[in-house]
Design a protein around this motif. Sequence first.
Motif, PDB file in Angstrom:
ATOM      1  N   GLY A   1      12.747 -25.593 146.644  1.00 38.81           N
ATOM      2  CA  GLY A   1      13.566 -24.710 146.125  1.00 38.81           C
ATOM      3  C   GLY A   1      13.266 -23.810 145.092  1.00 38.81           C
ATOM      4  O   GLY A   1      12.311 -24.204 144.523  1.00 38.81           O
ATOM      5  N   VAL A   2      14.000 -22.860 144.773  1.00 31.42           N
ATOM      6  CA  VAL A   2      13.679 -21.502 143.583  1.00 31.42           C
ATOM      7  C   VAL A   2      14.623 -22.424 142.269  1.00 31.42           C
ATOM      8  O   VAL A   2      15.749 -22.508 142.501  1.00 31.42           O
ATOM      9  CB  VAL A   2      13.647 -20.367 143.886  1.00 31.42           C
ATOM     10  CG1 VAL A   2      13.458 -19.406 142.734  1.00 31.42           C
ATOM     11  CG2 VAL A   2      13.230 -20.117 145.275  1.00 31.42           C
ATOM     12  N   PHE A   3      13.832 -22.744 141.404  1.00 28.27           N
ATOM     13  CA  PHE A   3      14.279 -23.274 139.991  1.00 28.27           C
ATOM     14  C   PHE A   3      14.330 -22.208 138.993  1.00 28.27           C
ATOM     15  O   PHE A   3      13.435 -21.623 138.742  1.00 28.27           O
ATOM     16  CB  PHE A   3      13.563 -24.730 139.750  1.00 28.27           C
ATOM     17  CG  PHE A   3      13.711 -25.751 140.278  1.00 28.27           C
ATOM     18  CD1 PHE A   3      14.298 -27.000 139.682  1.00 28.27           C
ATOM     19  CD2 PHE A   3      13.612 -25.795 141.754  1.00 28.27           C
ATOM     20  CE1 PHE A   3      14.469 -27.946 140.539  1.00 28.27           C
ATOM     21  CE2 PHE A   3      13.770 -26.871 142.501  1.00 28.27           C
ATOM     22  CZ  PHE A   3      14.008 -27.990 141.647  1.00 28.27           C
ATOM     23  N   PHE A   4      15.476 -22.214 138.265  1.00 30.27           N
ATOM     24  CA  PHE A   4      15.681 -21.258 137.345  1.00 30.27           C
ATOM     25  C   PHE A   4      16.361 -22.022 136.032  1.00 30.27           C
ATOM     26  O   PHE A   4      17.080 -22.928 136.112  1.00 30.27           O
ATOM     27  CB  PHE A   4      16.919 -20.041 137.534  1.00 30.27           C
ATOM     28  CG  PHE A   4      16.384 -19.317 138.777  1.00 30.27           C
ATOM     29  CD1 PHE A   4      15.701 -18.114 138.617  1.00 30.27           C
ATOM     30  CD2 PHE A   4      16.938 -19.517 140.030  1.00 30.27           C
ATOM     31  CE1 PHE A   4      15.375 -17.366 139.697  1.00 30.27           C
ATOM     32  CE2 PHE A   4      16.595 -18.678 141.140  1.00 30.27           C
ATOM     33  CZ  PHE A   4      15.698 -17.449 140.899  1.00 30.27           C
ATOM     34  N   GLU A   5      15.961 -21.462 134.861  1.00 28.29           N
ATOM     35  CA  GLU A   5      16.467 -21.891 133.757  1.00 28.29           C
ATOM     36  C   GLU A   5      17.502 -20.761 133.308  1.00 28.29           C
ATOM     37  O   GLU A   5      17.458 -19.594 133.506  1.00 28.29           O
ATOM     38  CB  GLU A   5      15.547 -22.102 132.543  1.00 28.29           C
ATOM     39  CG  GLU A   5      16.152 -22.522 131.148  1.00 28.29           C
ATOM     40  CD  GLU A   5      14.996 -22.916 130.211  1.00 28.29           C
ATOM     41  OE1 GLU A   5      15.543 -23.159 128.944  1.00 28.29           O
ATOM     42  OE2 GLU A   5      13.891 -22.907 130.374  1.00 28.29           O
ATOM     43  N   LEU A   6      18.686 -21.065 133.103  1.00 26.78           N
ATOM     44  CA  LEU A   6      20.083 -20.466 133.026  1.00 26.78           C
ATOM     45  C   LEU A   6      19.746 -19.272 131.946  1.00 26.78           C
ATOM     46  O   LEU A   6      20.200 -18.422 132.654  1.00 26.78           O
ATOM     47  CB  LEU A   6      21.278 -21.311 132.553  1.00 26.78           C
ATOM     48  CG  LEU A   6      22.654 -20.729 132.387  1.00 26.78           C
ATOM     49  CD1 LEU A   6      23.105 -20.119 133.725  1.00 26.78           C
ATOM     50  CD2 LEU A   6      23.708 -21.630 131.609  1.00 26.78           C
TER      51      LEU A   6
END
Length: 403
Positions: free
Chosen positions: A28-33
């Motif tokens: 998956g593609v992970f982001f920091e909010l």
Amino acid sequence: MSSFTSVKTHAKQIKIPATYMRGGTSKGVFFELTDLPEAAQTAGRIRDQLLLRVIGSPDPYGKQIDGMGGATSSTSKTVILSKSEVADHDVDYLFGQVSIDKAFVDWSGNCGNLTAAVGAFAISNGLVDADRIPENGICTVRIWQKNIEKTIIAHIPMTDGEVQETGDFELDGVTFPAAEVQIEFLDPADDGEDGGAMFPTGNVVDTLDVPNIGSFQATFINAGIPTIFLNAEDLGYTGTELQDQINNDNDALAKFETIRAYGALKMGLIQDVSEVASRQHTPKIAFVAKPIDYISSSGKHVLSSDIDVLVRALSMGKMHHAMMGTAAVAIGTAAAIPNTLVNLAAGGGERQTVRFGHPSGTLKVGAEAVQHNGQWQVKKAIMSRSARVIMEGWVRVPAETLQ
């Protein structure tokens, strides 16, 4: 002379910090909010549009060529993480399952596989307080899973102050070994006021009537993720099927989706069967059988003596290549409770662990079930996964995505 008589000006692309990670048998593609564009930092249309464009959906070709998705339910996933707002937790984990061919993101459940990567990302990106991170050893990361409002504990190995990703732990469904990450799903069953919501019908086995298809014995359980368990034999299967045998059979897929719709209705997750079309991530549907020998998708021989039960599960309308982590929690929980279909296929009685056979091999999951005031409760389910950063940097999307 060029054949182009005019050039239309379009808005440029924007770039967003992102990390592409494998967790368990998913990617998956992970982001920091706080790295997301401001309009996407809150739930809603803009956030969904952004994640769809990142992954490359909706794609009528079903390939997600123009995005980060891998054209399977296991690789069409997004994660948004932030420092936790919940007491005694380190990180808030929000999971979005992105539809491949439709324009929607399903926020109705968790991804257990990607949970294995959440702790590592949180440590490496400063979401865990430095005084809680050992130089060497195991870092315990307390995760608040926002989709289902549950606590998950991830035990992340550390070496010289950094997350250790390499190792010799082998996970069927993943080609290369890596470091082992133990995950504890605390109180994984749903919390009903009467304590009985783990089994939404109040029974460990029900009869599910599906118009124009038939009647089936079924176990409906809310643990890890809402799941419908059926007997393989009732469906005309052995429980040893591999992906192509199910996924290349459009009639079978349509049948499973219809059964899932009526199961969701019986579980109280929807009010009308038509609503299931916009709820692809939950509930899951799976079928079980007593152990027999089979050959996994990698050519590995799985012996009946090596497993307790056979399980095949579908996710987002297709049979999964291995097993969803949340469904593994449901399997472990159901196996621990006498007389569920999973428990009966595994030989019956009480058990604290179960090793099940899936298309890619085997997986062991532990769960301890107790009865309280006549209702079954499971305080913890445990399994081992692995995780690894594949790439980090920026993902780009056209600026018009945010309009």
